[in-house]
Design an enzyme around this catalytic site. Structure first.
Site, PDB file in Angstrom:
ATOM      1  N   ALA A 195       0.823  -1.212   0.000  1.00 42.10           N
ATOM      2  CA  ALA A 195       0.000   0.000   0.000  1.00 42.10           C
ATOM      3  C   ALA A 195       0.857   1.262   0.000  1.00 42.10           C
ATOM      4  O   ALA A 195       0.427   2.300  -0.482  1.00 42.10           O
ATOM      5  CB  ALA A 195      -0.923  -0.004   1.220  1.00 42.10           C
ATOM      6  N   LYS A 196       2.052   1.153   0.564  1.00 38.82           N
ATOM      7  CA  LYS A 196       3.023   2.277   0.620  1.00 38.82           C
ATOM      8  C   LYS A 196       2.383   3.533   1.190  1.00 38.82           C
ATOM      9  O   LYS A 196       2.640   4.643   0.725  1.00 38.82           O
ATOM     10  CB  LYS A 196       3.613   2.561  -0.750  1.00 38.82           C
ATOM     11  CG  LYS A 196       4.348   1.377  -1.375  1.00 38.82           C
ATOM     12  CD  LYS A 196       5.096   1.765  -2.631  1.00 38.82           C
ATOM     13  CE  LYS A 196       5.706   0.580  -3.328  1.00 38.82           C
ATOM     14  NZ  LYS A 196       4.726  -0.330  -3.960  1.00 38.82           N
ATOM     15  N   ARG A 197       1.567   3.373   2.214  1.00 38.34           N
ATOM     16  CA  ARG A 197       0.867   4.531   2.771  1.00 38.34           C
ATOM     17  C   ARG A 197       1.795   5.419   3.584  1.00 38.34           C
ATOM     18  O   ARG A 197       2.812   4.966   4.111  1.00 38.34           O
ATOM     19  CB  ARG A 197      -0.293   4.077   3.666  1.00 38.34           C
ATOM     20  CG  ARG A 197      -1.406   3.410   2.917  1.00 38.34           C
ATOM     21  CD  ARG A 197      -2.015   4.328   1.885  1.00 38.34           C
ATOM     22  NE  ARG A 197      -3.210   3.725   1.329  1.00 38.34           N
ATOM     23  CZ  ARG A 197      -3.535   3.720   0.038  1.00 38.34           C
ATOM     24  NH1 ARG A 197      -2.740   4.280  -0.836  1.00 38.34           N
ATOM     25  NH2 ARG A 197      -4.663   3.171  -0.373  1.00 38.34           N
ATOM     26  N   THR A 220       3.084  -2.481   3.410  1.00 40.56           N
ATOM     27  CA  THR A 220       4.247  -1.624   3.134  1.00 40.56           C
ATOM     28  C   THR A 220       3.884  -0.177   3.462  1.00 40.56           C
ATOM     29  O   THR A 220       2.766   0.270   3.205  1.00 40.56           O
ATOM     30  CB  THR A 220       4.693  -1.710   1.656  1.00 40.56           C
ATOM     31  OG1 THR A 220       3.609  -1.304   0.806  1.00 40.56           O
ATOM     32  CG2 THR A 220       5.115  -3.125   1.275  1.00 40.56           C
TER      33      THR A 220
END
Ligand SMILES: O=c1ccn([C@@H]2O[C@H](COP(=O)(O)O)[C@@H](O)[C@H]2O)c(=O)[nH]1
Length: 259
Positions: A88-90, A114
């Site tokens: 998700a790379k939030r 992620t």
């Protein structure tokens, strides 16, 4: 059981470090309506070789609300013994991160997510007290632009070493959530790896991005590192089954970096 234990067990049981990336592309798959069956087929055929699965939110979000439904349906039907890493790379302020954490760890019950660490440790905090869960923070990504910030020096240390401090701090604080890092295979030089501790690594960049598995050979690591292949399984050599491709990549990985 902690996340790291679950993933280590899975790696041992399957003799595989392969993380199967689930990045569905309607344009390459005959349309959006084909995606649910495609995902089911990929999971059914590859799970025996999979240390983990990694759906990337972008590909589901690109299909709108129906895409999110597809992700939710798929997550509800995954083999329970295979950890799910939601890519998700939030990144946001801590107050908002609480809601991302609730969304992924409570509603969707994925094992790991992620995160982009650019906003600092306090923004990781809402993810750090979840039993059996993990976060992977972006340390050295697989794209060329990883050189722009991540591999720049601040004083006598690289920026990705400052990212690693997040793992160290969470570890020293004895948090329930495991903390690992994303290190792209394409940028996993000796210079980089010699500065990376034995925290779990999610390693993308094998297959379509051309990462070299030799980079991981003989490094003496003991953490449950997992190496991702997405397009190389879902959208390459379509005359082969997804299972055959997953087996191939699992064996390629094991030859350089045994489970
Ligand atoms: O540094 C990074 C972080 C994440 N990714 C993601 O992994 C897969 C790679 O897909 P391939 O088709 O095997 O190249 C994809 O979801 C990326 O967004 C990454 O490549 N690099």
């Amino acid at each position: 059981m902690r996340y790291g234990e679950k993933l280590s067990k899975r790696i041992k049981d399957t003799n595989s470090r392969l993380c199967v990336g689930l990045d569905p592309r309607p344009d390459l798959s005959g349309g959006m309506e084909k995606i649910p069956d495609l995902l089911k087929q990929v999971v059914d055929e590859t799970w025996e070789y999979a240390a983990a699965f990694k759906p990337n939110m972008a590909y589901f979000e690109a299909m709108g609300l129906r895409g999110l439904e597809m992700l939710e349906e798929m997550l509800g039907n995954m083999p329970k013994e295979v950890p799910i890493i939601l890519d998700a790379k939030r990144s946001d302020i801590g107050e908002t991160q609480k809601y991302y954490a609730k969304s992924y760890f409570e509603n969707w019950n994925v094992d790991a997510v992620t995160l982009n660490p650019f906003l600092g440790y306090d923004t990781m905090e809402p993810f750090l007290d979840w039993e059996g869960k993990a976060i992977y923070v972006l340390a050295v990504t697989s794209n060329p632009g990883s050189a722009d910030f991540q591999r720049q020096m601040v004083g006598d240390r690289y920026v990705f070493e400052l990212v690693q401090d997040i793992c160290r701090r969470a570890h020293e604080e004895g948090r329930k959530t495991d903390v690992g890092m994303v290190v792209g295979l394409t940028n996993a030089s000796d210079d980089v790896l010699s500065r990376i501790d034995d925290y779990p690594l999610l390693i993308p960049g094998l297959g379509a991005q051309g990462g070299d598995l030799e980079n991981m050979a003989g490094k003496g690591r003991t953490a449950p590192d997992t190496i991702n292949v997405s397009r190389g399984i879902m959208y390459k050599d379509m005359e082969k089954s997804f299972g055959e491709k997953a087996k191939f990549w699992a064996e390629q990985i094991a030859a350089s970096y045994p489970a």
